[in-house]
Design a protein around this motif. Structure first.
Motif, PDB file in Angstrom:
ATOM      1  N   THR A  78     -28.866   3.351  66.441  1.00 16.50           N
ATOM      2  CA  THR A  78     -28.306   3.807  65.166  1.00 16.50           C
ATOM      3  C   THR A  78     -26.967   4.436  65.129  1.00 16.50           C
ATOM      4  O   THR A  78     -26.114   4.104  64.182  1.00 16.50           O
ATOM      5  N   TRP A  79     -26.517   4.937  66.466  1.00 15.68           N
ATOM      6  CA  TRP A  79     -25.146   5.198  66.528  1.00 15.68           C
ATOM      7  C   TRP A  79     -24.269   4.026  66.303  1.00 15.68           C
ATOM      8  O   TRP A  79     -23.013   4.155  65.713  1.00 15.68           O
ATOM      9  N   LEU A  80     -24.441   3.127  66.872  1.00 12.88           N
ATOM     10  CA  LEU A  80     -23.576   1.646  66.983  1.00 12.88           C
ATOM     11  C   LEU A  80     -23.489   0.950  65.667  1.00 12.88           C
ATOM     12  O   LEU A  80     -22.592   0.721  65.119  1.00 12.88           O
ATOM     13  N   LYS A  81     -24.639   1.208  64.589  1.00 15.84           N
ATOM     14  CA  LYS A  81     -24.783   0.907  63.337  1.00 15.84           C
ATOM     15  C   LYS A  81     -23.682   1.638  62.560  1.00 15.84           C
ATOM     16  O   LYS A  81     -23.017   1.076  61.766  1.00 15.84           O
ATOM     17  N   SER A  82     -23.622   2.852  62.961  1.00 10.34           N
ATOM     18  CA  SER A  82     -22.493   3.809  62.120  1.00 10.34           C
ATOM     19  C   SER A  82     -21.387   3.534  62.411  1.00 10.34           C
ATOM     20  O   SER A  82     -20.528   3.219  61.376  1.00 10.34           O
ATOM     21  N   ILE A 104     -26.450   7.610  52.728  1.00 10.88           N
ATOM     22  CA  ILE A 104     -27.309   6.138  53.307  1.00 10.88           C
ATOM     23  C   ILE A 104     -27.286   6.242  54.794  1.00 10.88           C
ATOM     24  O   ILE A 104     -26.461   6.595  55.477  1.00 10.88           O
ATOM     25  N   THR A 105     -28.507   6.116  55.281  1.00 10.58           N
ATOM     26  CA  THR A 105     -28.776   5.948  56.552  1.00 10.58           C
ATOM     27  C   THR A 105     -28.043   4.832  57.252  1.00 10.58           C
ATOM     28  O   THR A 105     -27.859   3.725  56.588  1.00 10.58           O
ATOM     29  N   PRO A 106     -27.596   4.885  58.538  1.00  9.35           N
ATOM     30  CA  PRO A 106     -27.011   3.809  59.050  1.00  9.35           C
ATOM     31  C   PRO A 106     -27.811   2.518  59.122  1.00  9.35           C
ATOM     32  O   PRO A 106     -27.233   1.411  59.170  1.00  9.35           O
ATOM     33  N   HIS A 107     -29.243   2.447  59.200  1.00  5.88           N
ATOM     34  CA  HIS A 107     -30.149   1.573  59.238  1.00  5.88           C
ATOM     35  C   HIS A 107     -30.452   0.749  57.827  1.00  5.88           C
ATOM     36  O   HIS A 107     -30.662  -0.149  57.622  1.00  5.88           O
ATOM     37  N   GLU A 108     -29.652   1.237  56.809  1.00  6.98           N
ATOM     38  CA  GLU A 108     -29.862   0.734  55.190  1.00  6.98           C
ATOM     39  C   GLU A 108     -28.300   0.216  55.208  1.00  6.98           C
ATOM     40  O   GLU A 108     -28.331  -0.907  54.600  1.00  6.98           O
ATOM     41  N   LEU A 109     -27.235   0.694  55.774  1.00  3.22           N
ATOM     42  CA  LEU A 109     -26.130   0.160  55.812  1.00  3.22           C
ATOM     43  C   LEU A 109     -25.938  -1.353  56.525  1.00  3.22           C
ATOM     44  O   LEU A 109     -25.166  -2.214  56.248  1.00  3.22           O
ATOM     45  N   ILE A 110     -26.813  -1.257  57.771  1.00  2.00           N
ATOM     46  CA  ILE A 110     -26.952  -2.417  58.614  1.00  2.00           C
ATOM     47  C   ILE A 110     -28.299  -2.776  58.674  1.00  2.00           C
ATOM     48  O   ILE A 110     -28.857  -2.201  59.966  1.00  2.00           O
ATOM     49  N   ASP A 111     -28.823  -3.607  57.947  1.00  2.00           N
ATOM     50  CA  ASP A 111     -30.320  -3.968  58.054  1.00  2.00           C
ATOM     51  C   ASP A 111     -30.744  -4.596  59.289  1.00  2.00           C
ATOM     52  O   ASP A 111     -30.030  -5.428  59.547  1.00  2.00           O
ATOM     53  N   HIS A 112     -31.960  -4.328  59.876  1.00  2.00           N
ATOM     54  CA  HIS A 112     -32.398  -5.032  60.973  1.00  2.00           C
ATOM     55  C   HIS A 112     -33.252  -6.568  60.363  1.00  2.00           C
ATOM     56  O   HIS A 112     -33.929  -6.419  59.266  1.00  2.00           O
ATOM     57  N   TYR A 287     -36.443   5.662  55.350  1.00  2.00           N
ATOM     58  CA  TYR A 287     -36.344   4.473  55.236  1.00  2.00           C
ATOM     59  C   TYR A 287     -37.277   3.331  55.637  1.00  2.00           C
ATOM     60  O   TYR A 287     -37.716   2.449  54.835  1.00  2.00           O
ATOM     61  N   TYR A 288     -37.553   3.597  56.675  1.00  2.00           N
ATOM     62  CA  TYR A 288     -38.628   2.785  57.335  1.00  2.00           C
ATOM     63  C   TYR A 288     -39.935   3.484  56.938  1.00  2.00           C
ATOM     64  O   TYR A 288     -39.949   4.542  57.106  1.00  2.00           O
ATOM     65  N   GLU A 289     -40.705   2.582  56.666  1.00  2.00           N
ATOM     66  CA  GLU A 289     -41.921   3.260  55.995  1.00  2.00           C
ATOM     67  C   GLU A 289     -42.986   3.929  57.041  1.00  2.00           C
ATOM     68  O   GLU A 289     -43.662   4.707  56.618  1.00  2.00           O
ATOM     69  N   TRP A 290     -42.963   3.680  58.204  1.00  2.00           N
ATOM     70  CA  TRP A 290     -43.548   4.189  59.015  1.00  2.00           C
ATOM     71  C   TRP A 290     -43.254   5.246  60.094  1.00  2.00           C
ATOM     72  O   TRP A 290     -43.823   5.874  60.965  1.00  2.00           O
ATOM     73  N   PHE A 291     -42.103   6.050  59.722  1.00  2.00           N
ATOM     74  CA  PHE A 291     -41.616   7.335  60.252  1.00  2.00           C
ATOM     75  C   PHE A 291     -40.505   7.897  59.493  1.00  2.00           C
ATOM     76  O   PHE A 291     -39.660   7.077  58.777  1.00  2.00           O
ATOM     77  N   GLU A 292     -40.147   9.220  59.679  1.00  2.00           N
ATOM     78  CA  GLU A 292     -38.959   9.879  58.951  1.00  2.00           C
ATOM     79  C   GLU A 292     -37.630   9.772  59.474  1.00  2.00           C
ATOM     80  O   GLU A 292     -37.881   9.135  60.851  1.00  2.00           O
ATOM     81  N   ASN A 293     -36.610   9.749  58.655  1.00  2.00           N
ATOM     82  CA  ASN A 293     -35.513   9.529  59.208  1.00  2.00           C
ATOM     83  C   ASN A 293     -34.965  10.473  60.463  1.00  2.00           C
ATOM     84  O   ASN A 293     -34.341   9.886  61.162  1.00  2.00           O
ATOM     85  N   LYS A 294     -35.525  11.621  60.600  1.00  4.49           N
ATOM     86  CA  LYS A 294     -35.077  12.678  61.254  1.00  4.49           C
ATOM     87  C   LYS A 294     -35.843  12.029  62.788  1.00  4.49           C
ATOM     88  O   LYS A 294     -35.111  12.771  63.864  1.00  4.49           O
ATOM     89  N   ALA A 295     -36.631  11.430  62.747  1.00  3.90           N
ATOM     90  CA  ALA A 295     -37.143  10.861  64.080  1.00  3.90           C
ATOM     91  C   ALA A 295     -36.307  10.012  64.897  1.00  3.90           C
ATOM     92  O   ALA A 295     -36.046   9.871  66.245  1.00  3.90           O
TER      93      ALA A 295
END
Length: 345
Positions: A78-82, A104-112, A287-295
């Protein structure tokens, strides 16, 4: 990366590795914090992304200008994506207060690639990746060997970040109980002991650990223009130097004017764990359907494992490094910090 070049592995070690791989391949499906895994092309794949992974492998066509961030889960992804997004797009978003990371979350800016990019693909219904601005930025948790051939044969660049296995394991143990399937799970020593046994055997998402790290490290030693190998601990200790290396590697080095104007420091501050953790977008929603962003945001500290692992648990994980040493690899920054800091246990 200051580690020495890989050496020829002894025949005895090769035999042990081959036996280990054969033993793993014979095992039935496993569970990692309740999530099913199966052994696929040399790594443990989450069942829920099996079809997506195959679609990614089969259909992805890398472009020479692509940049792909590779990592094991819980190694600083997450850190590296940002950081990567901010470096590449720094001229477009020069006003830090208006930066997309605030909304926007880092994971939405750089998708897996194996989680989101090919998620809804059915048959010939493939994602249109031609409209993504260049350079296209993607991420993957997959090991090097099973990556699509186009990634290996094109001139696209790969950034790999590793993290010492003790902190990686502890971070994983805090993350997975926060997933929706495990709501209400309380992390205790019994749960950690159970999953420590699997972790040391390589049975966790995208493991084994040693294979994953060595695959990218060896490729970085063969072709440093293709793969940039980074240590999480180095990024924490010397963020400015690492960001300059990162920017140069992806083809957009910082100018002297930018360095004098504190552009690098602004990116470091914007993308710090503390800063990301306090952004509203990362405190709520999914952003991911199986956990909250704060996790995704906890401590991000080096050596935090000493607060959770017993000496015997830590010793078991440390033994995993023997194969890394046999291959010629050692953690430049982590081992240095460990030698200097008595809090490392």
């Amino acid at each position: 990366m200051a580690a020495s070049k890989p050496t020829d592995t002894k025949s005895q070690v090769q035999s042990e590795d081959e036996f280990k791989q054969g033993e793993i391949a014979l095992q039935k499906d496993q569970l990692w914090f309740g999530y099913p895994l199966h052994f696929y092309q040399g790594f443990w794949c989450l069942n829920m992304i099996s079809d997506i992974t195959i679609s990614f492998q089969t259909n992805f066509q890398a472009q020479d200008t692509d940049v792909i961030l590779a990592s094991l889960p819980k190694t600083g992804t997450t850190w590296l994506k940002s950081l990567l997004f901010s470096i590449v797009n720094r001229k477009k978003y020069s006003d830090v207060s208006q930066h997309p990371l605030h909304s926007i979350t880092p994971h939405e800016l750089i998708d897996h690639l194996e989680f989101e990019v090919y998620k809804n693909c059915h048959g010939n219904d493939l994602p249109d990746l031609t409209k993504i601005p260049l350079p296209r930025l993607f991420a993957t948790h997959m090991p090097y060997l099973p990556l699509p051939e186009s990634i290996k044969t094109s001139k696209c660049r790969i950034i790999y970040v590793c993290r010492n296995p003790l902190d990686n394991f502890v971070s994983s143990c805090h993350f997975w109980p926060k997933l929706d399937l495990n709501k209400g799970m309380k992390l205790d020593v019994n749960i950690m002991e159970e999953h420590l046994d699997k972790y040391c055997k390589g049975i966790f998402p995208f493991g084994p650990y040693e294979d994953h790290l060595l695959g990218y490290w060896k490729e970085s030693m063969k072709n440093s223009n293709k793969v940039l190998f980074l240590e999480y601990e180095g990024l924490k200790k010397e963020p400015k130097d690492h960001l300059k290396r990162l920017a140069e590697f992806v083809g957009c080095p910082f100018s002297k004017e930018e360095e004098k104007g504190n552009v690098i420091d602004e990116i470091i501050e914007l993308c710090s764990i503390k800063s990301l953790k306090e952004m509203e977008i990362n405190k709520r929603g999914k952003y991911y359907e199986w956990f909250e962003n704060k996790a995704l945001f906890r401590k991000g500290e080096v050596g935090d494992w000493s607060n959770y692992l017993t000496p015997s648990m830590a010793k078991r994980i440390e033994e995993m490094q023997e194969r890394l040493k046999e291959a010629g690899f050692s953690f430049t920054y982590y081992n240095h910090l460990k030698a200097k800091d008595s809090s490392f246990g």
